[in-house]
Design a protein around this motif. Structure first.
Motif, PDB file in Angstrom:
ATOM      1  N   GLU A 115       0.826  -1.199   0.000  1.00 20.51           N
ATOM      2  CA  GLU A 115       0.000   0.000   0.000  1.00 20.51           C
ATOM      3  C   GLU A 115       0.872   1.265   0.000  1.00 20.51           C
ATOM      4  OE1 GLU A 115      -3.663   1.982  -0.089  1.00 20.51           O
ATOM      5  OE2 GLU A 115      -3.193  -0.159  -0.269  1.00 20.51           O
ATOM      6  N   GLN A 116       1.967   1.233   0.713  1.00 19.64           N
ATOM      7  CA  GLN A 116       2.864   2.378   0.725  1.00 19.64           C
ATOM      8  C   GLN A 116       3.525   2.580  -0.629  1.00 19.64           C
ATOM      9  OE1 GLN A 116       5.624   1.765   3.919  1.00 19.64           O
ATOM     10  NE2 GLN A 116       4.087   2.066   5.527  1.00 19.64           N
ATOM     11  N   LEU A 117       3.898   1.498  -1.300  1.00 17.49           N
ATOM     12  CA  LEU A 117       4.502   1.614  -2.620  1.00 17.49           C
ATOM     13  C   LEU A 117       3.511   2.167  -3.629  1.00 17.49           C
ATOM     14  CD1 LEU A 117       6.519  -1.740  -2.761  1.00 17.49           C
ATOM     15  CD2 LEU A 117       7.433   0.568  -2.481  1.00 17.49           C
ATOM     16  N   ARG A 118       2.241   1.812  -3.484  1.00 17.69           N
ATOM     17  CA  ARG A 118       1.239   2.317  -4.419  1.00 17.69           C
ATOM     18  C   ARG A 118       0.983   3.812  -4.223  1.00 17.69           C
ATOM     19  NH1 ARG A 118      -4.606  -0.375  -4.201  1.00 17.69           N
ATOM     20  NH2 ARG A 118      -4.694   0.955  -2.359  1.00 17.69           N
ATOM     21  N   GLN A 119       1.064   4.281  -2.968  1.00 13.31           N
ATOM     22  CA  GLN A 119       0.804   5.690  -2.685  1.00 13.31           C
ATOM     23  C   GLN A 119       2.039   6.574  -2.840  1.00 13.31           C
ATOM     24  OE1 GLN A 119      -0.838   5.879   1.227  1.00 13.31           O
ATOM     25  NE2 GLN A 119      -2.789   4.943   0.651  1.00 13.31           N
ATOM     26  N   SER A 120       3.194   5.973  -3.110  1.00  7.05           N
ATOM     27  CA  SER A 120       4.423   6.754  -3.175  1.00  7.05           C
ATOM     28  C   SER A 120       4.616   7.454  -4.510  1.00  7.05           C
ATOM     29  CB  SER A 120       5.625   5.842  -2.901  1.00  7.05           C
ATOM     30  OG  SER A 120       5.716   4.844  -3.907  1.00  7.05           O
ATOM     31  N   ALA A 121       3.750   7.207  -5.487  1.00  7.49           N
ATOM     32  CA  ALA A 121       3.920   7.853  -6.792  1.00  7.49           C
ATOM     33  C   ALA A 121       3.726   9.361  -6.679  1.00  7.49           C
ATOM     34  CB  ALA A 121       2.927   7.259  -7.794  1.00  7.49           C
ATOM     35  N   ALA A 122       2.669   9.787  -5.968  1.00  7.70           N
ATOM     36  CA  ALA A 122       2.441  11.227  -5.793  1.00  7.70           C
ATOM     37  C   ALA A 122       3.548  11.861  -4.961  1.00  7.70           C
ATOM     38  CB  ALA A 122       1.089  11.457  -5.135  1.00  7.70           C
ATOM     39  N   SER A 123       4.096  11.108  -4.012  1.00  7.04           N
ATOM     40  CA  SER A 123       5.182  11.641  -3.196  1.00  7.04           C
ATOM     41  C   SER A 123       6.438  11.857  -4.032  1.00  7.04           C
ATOM     42  CB  SER A 123       5.478  10.699  -2.029  1.00  7.04           C
ATOM     43  OG  SER A 123       4.356  10.589  -1.169  1.00  7.04           O
ATOM     44  N   GLN A 124       6.709  10.953  -4.971  1.00  6.65           N
ATOM     45  CA  GLN A 124       7.882  11.109  -5.820  1.00  6.65           C
ATOM     46  C   GLN A 124       7.777  12.351  -6.703  1.00  6.65           C
ATOM     47  OE1 GLN A 124      10.678   9.426  -5.666  1.00  6.65           O
ATOM     48  NE2 GLN A 124       9.879   8.096  -4.042  1.00  6.65           N
ATOM     49  N   LEU A 125       6.576  12.609  -7.236  1.00  4.19           N
ATOM     50  CA  LEU A 125       6.385  13.817  -8.035  1.00  4.19           C
ATOM     51  C   LEU A 125       6.578  15.069  -7.187  1.00  4.19           C
ATOM     52  CD1 LEU A 125       3.264  12.757 -10.144  1.00  4.19           C
ATOM     53  CD2 LEU A 125       5.639  12.894 -10.912  1.00  4.19           C
ATOM     54  N   ALA A 126       6.081  15.035  -5.932  1.00  2.00           N
ATOM     55  CA  ALA A 126       6.248  16.189  -5.052  1.00  2.00           C
ATOM     56  C   ALA A 126       7.714  16.397  -4.697  1.00  2.00           C
ATOM     57  CB  ALA A 126       5.414  15.991  -3.786  1.00  2.00           C
ATOM     58  N   ILE A 127       8.456  15.313  -4.492  1.00  4.34           N
ATOM     59  CA  ILE A 127       9.881  15.438  -4.168  1.00  4.34           C
ATOM     60  C   ILE A 127      10.643  16.052  -5.328  1.00  4.34           C
ATOM     61  CG2 ILE A 127      11.970  14.077  -3.733  1.00  4.34           C
ATOM     62  CD1 ILE A 127      10.261  12.240  -1.986  1.00  4.34           C
ATOM     63  N   ARG A 128      10.253  15.721  -6.570  1.00  2.51           N
ATOM     64  CA  ARG A 128      10.903  16.341  -7.734  1.00  2.51           C
ATOM     65  C   ARG A 128      10.688  17.856  -7.750  1.00  2.51           C
ATOM     66  NH1 ARG A 128       9.308  12.227 -12.710  1.00  2.51           N
ATOM     67  NH2 ARG A 128      10.393  10.372 -11.888  1.00  2.51           N
ATOM     68  N   LYS A 129       9.457  18.287  -7.431  1.00  4.45           N
ATOM     69  CA  LYS A 129       9.195  19.729  -7.381  1.00  4.45           C
ATOM     70  C   LYS A 129       9.994  20.402  -6.272  1.00  4.45           C
ATOM     71  CE  LYS A 129       4.532  19.959  -9.328  1.00  4.45           C
ATOM     72  NZ  LYS A 129       3.127  20.386  -9.061  1.00  4.45           N
ATOM     73  N   ILE A 130      10.091  19.711  -5.132  1.00  2.24           N
ATOM     74  CA  ILE A 130      10.846  20.286  -4.018  1.00  2.24           C
ATOM     75  C   ILE A 130      12.319  20.417  -4.380  1.00  2.24           C
ATOM     76  CG2 ILE A 130      11.596  19.861  -1.638  1.00  2.24           C
ATOM     77  CD1 ILE A 130       8.879  18.548  -1.133  1.00  2.24           C
ATOM     78  N   LYS A 131      12.871  19.440  -5.085  1.00  2.29           N
ATOM     79  CA  LYS A 131      14.281  19.498  -5.468  1.00  2.29           C
ATOM     80  C   LYS A 131      14.561  20.614  -6.457  1.00  2.29           C
ATOM     81  CE  LYS A 131      15.615  14.701  -4.571  1.00  2.29           C
ATOM     82  NZ  LYS A 131      16.122  13.437  -5.158  1.00  2.29           N
ATOM     83  N   GLN A 136      19.519  20.764  -2.465  1.00  2.00           N
ATOM     84  CA  GLN A 136      20.187  19.941  -1.452  1.00  2.00           C
ATOM     85  C   GLN A 136      19.248  18.948  -0.768  1.00  2.00           C
ATOM     86  OE1 GLN A 136      22.009  22.672   1.270  1.00  2.00           O
ATOM     87  NE2 GLN A 136      23.448  23.493  -0.265  1.00  2.00           N
ATOM     88  N   PHE A 137      17.997  18.892  -1.204  1.00  6.48           N
ATOM     89  CA  PHE A 137      17.010  18.027  -0.556  1.00  6.48           C
ATOM     90  C   PHE A 137      17.252  16.578  -0.951  1.00  6.48           C
ATOM     91  CE2 PHE A 137      13.001  15.754  -0.376  1.00  6.48           C
ATOM     92  CZ  PHE A 137      12.497  16.120   0.865  1.00  6.48           C
ATOM     93  N   THR A 138      17.363  15.710   0.046  1.00 12.67           N
ATOM     94  CA  THR A 138      17.419  14.261  -0.150  1.00 12.67           C
ATOM     95  C   THR A 138      16.557  13.615   0.923  1.00 12.67           C
ATOM     96  OG1 THR A 138      19.402  14.085   1.237  1.00 12.67           O
ATOM     97  CG2 THR A 138      19.742  14.275  -1.148  1.00 12.67           C
ATOM     98  N   SER A 139      15.953  12.514   0.612  1.00 18.16           N
ATOM     99  CA  SER A 139      15.028  11.868   1.548  1.00 18.16           C
ATOM    100  C   SER A 139      15.733  11.436   2.822  1.00 18.16           C
ATOM    101  CB  SER A 139      14.368  10.661   0.876  1.00 18.16           C
ATOM    102  OG  SER A 139      13.626  11.074  -0.257  1.00 18.16           O
ATOM    103  N   ARG A 140      16.903  10.817   2.705  1.00 21.76           N
ATOM    104  CA  ARG A 140      17.595  10.324   3.893  1.00 21.76           C
ATOM    105  C   ARG A 140      18.159  11.496   4.713  1.00 21.76           C
ATOM    106  NH1 ARG A 140      21.716   5.472   3.100  1.00 21.76           N
ATOM    107  NH2 ARG A 140      19.703   4.566   2.472  1.00 21.76           N
ATOM    108  N   GLY A 141      18.762  12.452   4.057  1.00 23.76           N
ATOM    109  CA  GLY A 141      19.330  13.583   4.781  1.00 23.76           C
ATOM    110  C   GLY A 141      18.260  14.468   5.404  1.00 23.76           C
ATOM    111  N   PHE A 142      17.116  14.593   4.739  1.00 19.43           N
ATOM    112  CA  PHE A 142      16.061  15.435   5.292  1.00 19.43           C
ATOM    113  C   PHE A 142      15.455  14.815   6.541  1.00 19.43           C
ATOM    114  CE2 PHE A 142      11.661  16.866   5.647  1.00 19.43           C
ATOM    115  CZ  PHE A 142      11.846  18.239   5.647  1.00 19.43           C
ATOM    116  N   ALA A 143      15.368  13.499   6.630  1.00 18.49           N
ATOM    117  CA  ALA A 143      14.829  12.848   7.824  1.00 18.49           C
ATOM    118  C   ALA A 143      15.689  13.168   9.047  1.00 18.49           C
ATOM    119  CB  ALA A 143      14.743  11.338   7.595  1.00 18.49           C
ATOM    120  N   GLU A 144      17.014  13.144   8.882  1.00 16.09           N
ATOM    121  CA  GLU A 144      17.888  13.511   9.990  1.00 16.09           C
ATOM    122  C   GLU A 144      17.732  14.989  10.339  1.00 16.09           C
ATOM    123  OE1 GLU A 144      19.710  11.454  11.672  1.00 16.09           O
ATOM    124  OE2 GLU A 144      19.356   9.668  10.444  1.00 16.09           O
ATOM    125  N   ARG A 145      17.558  15.808   9.323  1.00 20.24           N
ATOM    126  CA  ARG A 145      17.378  17.246   9.563  1.00 20.24           C
ATOM    127  C   ARG A 145      16.068  17.525  10.298  1.00 20.24           C
ATOM    128  NH1 ARG A 145      17.374  21.579   4.601  1.00 20.24           N
ATOM    129  NH2 ARG A 145      17.191  23.504   5.820  1.00 20.24           N
TER     130      ARG A 145
END
Length: 315
Positions: A115-131, A136-145
């Motif tokens: 279910e998470q993999l199916r809903q991650s498509a919209a998140s990937q598009l949003a991450i592209r816009k954020i980048k 400097q935005f990365t998923s792993r580095g942003f979680a620590e931040r």
């Protein structure tokens, strides 16, 4: 006797007035206007109401002014708008039931994973816009931040550092964090992370106009914390300073992407519907003790607490 004297005085008065008028006419004299001093009249204790006053109060003043040809100025009810953050969470993340308790190898865990993999498509598009706005935005580095922002914000809350808290929390999240903490003492510590934080959800909505983008990223954080809240008399209300607790939180961090000076700030938290209920607040009450005489000491061992009287409540 009185009548002849009165006639004499009237005749003298008329003669005097005529002589004065002739003298004024010859000298061209003019007397000033006599000064009238207002005298306060008797105070009225009853003032009769004006005729038709009740009807005039009930009718619409705008309609009466429109009928008379007058134009009322339009009244604008303005409310301040803050564009540095949004007013809510767009498309909030729905945490799967049993998170942090189910293994990814079990049947329910595999369902949640798909279910998470199916809903991650919209998140990937949003991450592209954020980048595009934050290279400097990365998923792993942003979680620590996001974890660092969370720790700094709660540290500023315990110190009541308003300026630091405003720089770490948005205008929507600030009232939620500080509401009801005016006369309380907060003791909070971050012990350790039970699982590494990770980005589970991302959205990039626009507000007011197209292109005015805001980035909202949801970070899952499973950690061990210590929280104790004391009231203004120093009595413990909630938590404990000695016993740490495991806390699973879903933090929403937001940034105004169009603003080049914008910063990632804590925007809110997502509380799932299946989350367990919070611990009740401990309320302390004063038990009345015995009346002691001067010089008499209180013996706690021999004192029995009086039981409250039974009260019949009627609905």
């Amino acid at each position: 006797m009185a009548a002849p004297m009165r006639r004499t005085l009237v005749a003298l008065h008329r003669a005097t007035c005529s002589s004065l008028k002739n003298a004024e006419a010859s000298l061209d004299l003019r007397h000033p206007v006599p000064l009238y001093v207002p005298v306060r009249t008797k105070k009225r204790y009853f003032v009769p109401p004006a005729a038709g006053l009740k009807r005039k109060q009930q009718e619409d003043p705008e309609a009466a002014a429109r009928a008379a040809g007058l134009v009322f100025r339009q009244q604008y009810f303005e409310r301040p708008i803050n564009i540095s953050c949004t007013a809510g969470i767009f498309d909030p993340y729905v945490p799967p039931e049993g998170d942090a308790r189910l293994s990814s190898l079990s049947k329910e865990g595999l369902k949640q994973r798909t279910e998470q993999l199916r809903q991650s498509a919209a998140s990937q598009l949003a991450i592209r816009k954020i980048k595009e706005h934050d290279p400097q935005f990365t998923s792993r580095g942003f979680a620590e931040r996001a974890r660092e922002i969370f720790i700094e914000a709660h540290g500023a809350l315990t110190r009541f550092d308003k300026e630091k808290l405003h720089s770490l929390v948005t205008e929507r999240g600030y009232p939620e964090m500080t509401r009801g903490n005016r006369y309380k003492t907060i003791s909070w510590r971050f012990i350790e992370s039970l699982e590494p934080p990770k980005v589970v959800h991302a959205r990039c909505p626009d507000m007011v106009t197209k292109g005015n983008l805001y980035g909202q990223v949801t970070v899952r954080m499973h950690s061990k914390q210590i929280l104790a809240i004391y009231d203004r008399f120093g009595r413990l209300m909630l938590g404990s300073e000695e016993q740490p607790k495991d806390v699973l939180e879903y933090l929403v961090v937001e940034r105004h992407l169009v603003n080049p000076y914008g910063r990632w700030r804590l925007h809110g938290k997502i509380v799932p519907s299946w989350a367990p209920a919070k611990d009740p607040i401990i309320k302390t009450v004063m038990i009345p003790g015995p009346e002691l005489k001067p010089g008499q000491e209180f013996e706690a061992l021999n004192y029995e607490v009086p039981k409250p009287k039974a009260v019949q409540w009627n609905k």
